[in-house]
Design a protein around this motif. Sequence first.
Motif, short mmCIF file in Angstrom:
data_model
loop_
_atom_site.label_atom_id
_atom_site.label_comp_id
_atom_site.label_asym_id
_atom_site.label_seq_id
_atom_site.Cartn_x
_atom_site.Cartn_y
_atom_site.Cartn_z
N GLU A 27 6.43 63.04 11.92
CA GLU A 27 6.01 61.99 11.00
C GLU A 27 6.44 60.63 11.56
O GLU A 27 7.50 60.50 12.18
CB GLU A 27 6.69 62.22 9.65
N SER A 28 5.62 59.63 11.37
CA SER A 28 5.92 58.26 11.81
C SER A 28 6.28 58.21 13.30
O SER A 28 7.35 57.77 13.70
CB SER A 28 7.08 57.66 11.00
N SER A 29 5.37 58.69 14.13
CA SER A 29 5.62 58.73 15.57
C SER A 29 4.53 57.97 16.31
O SER A 29 3.49 57.64 15.76
CB SER A 29 5.69 60.17 16.05
N ALA A 30 4.80 57.70 17.57
CA ALA A 30 3.84 57.01 18.42
C ALA A 30 3.94 57.56 19.83
O ALA A 30 5.01 58.00 20.26
CB ALA A 30 4.12 55.51 18.43
N TYR A 31 2.83 57.51 20.54
CA TYR A 31 2.78 57.95 21.94
C TYR A 31 2.55 56.72 22.80
O TYR A 31 1.59 55.99 22.61
CB TYR A 31 1.64 58.95 22.12
N ILE A 32 3.46 56.45 23.71
CA ILE A 32 3.32 55.34 24.66
C ILE A 32 3.25 55.96 26.05
O ILE A 32 4.21 56.58 26.51
CB ILE A 32 4.52 54.38 24.58
N SER A 33 2.12 55.80 26.70
CA SER A 33 1.94 56.43 28.01
C SER A 33 2.75 55.72 29.09
O SER A 33 3.03 54.52 29.00
CB SER A 33 0.46 56.44 28.39
N GLY A 34 3.10 56.46 30.10
CA GLY A 34 3.81 55.89 31.25
C GLY A 34 2.99 54.82 31.93
O GLY A 34 3.53 53.84 32.46
N ASP A 35 1.67 54.96 31.92
CA ASP A 35 0.80 53.94 32.52
C ASP A 35 0.93 52.61 31.79
O ASP A 35 0.92 51.55 32.40
CB ASP A 35 -0.66 54.40 32.51
N ALA A 36 1.08 52.66 30.46
CA ALA A 36 1.24 51.43 29.69
C ALA A 36 2.56 50.75 30.05
O ALA A 36 2.63 49.54 30.22
CB ALA A 36 1.19 51.73 28.20
N VAL A 37 3.62 51.54 30.20
CA VAL A 37 4.92 50.99 30.58
C VAL A 37 4.84 50.42 31.99
O VAL A 37 5.38 49.35 32.28
CB VAL A 37 6.02 52.07 30.49
N HIS A 38 4.13 51.10 32.84
CA HIS A 38 3.98 50.66 34.24
C HIS A 38 3.35 49.27 34.32
O HIS A 38 3.65 48.49 35.22
CB HIS A 38 3.14 51.68 35.00
N ASP A 39 2.49 48.95 33.37
CA ASP A 39 1.79 47.66 33.38
C ASP A 39 2.55 46.54 32.66
O ASP A 39 2.03 45.45 32.54
CB ASP A 39 0.40 47.81 32.75
N MET A 40 3.77 46.78 32.21
CA MET A 40 4.54 45.80 31.45
C MET A 40 5.44 44.92 32.32
O MET A 40 6.36 44.31 31.81
CB MET A 40 5.42 46.51 30.43
N HIS A 41 5.18 44.81 33.57
CA HIS A 41 6.04 44.04 34.48
C HIS A 41 5.98 42.55 34.18
O HIS A 41 4.91 42.00 33.96
CB HIS A 41 5.63 44.26 35.93
N VAL A 42 7.12 41.91 34.19
CA VAL A 42 7.20 40.48 33.97
C VAL A 42 7.06 39.73 35.29
O VAL A 42 6.38 38.71 35.38
CB VAL A 42 8.54 40.11 33.29
#
Length: 58
Positions: A27-42
């Motif tokens: 309940e109340s969960s989310a899926y964040i793919s590794g590809d999305a994290v990979h694209d979060m570079h500053v």
Amino acid sequence: MRTVYIVSGPAGVGKSTTSSALVKALESSAYISGDAVHDMHVSGQQKPWESESEVTLI
């Protein structure tokens, strides 16, 4: 208290399938793919095999 599950492994072992099933079961969960994290570079992406910070982020 919150819980974070990190599903890791080589390609083709069922990480996405397992993660999708986990999200549906919790309940109340989310899926964040590794590809999305990979694209979060500053400061721009680097090749993972050439960057310790890249490996740490992934």
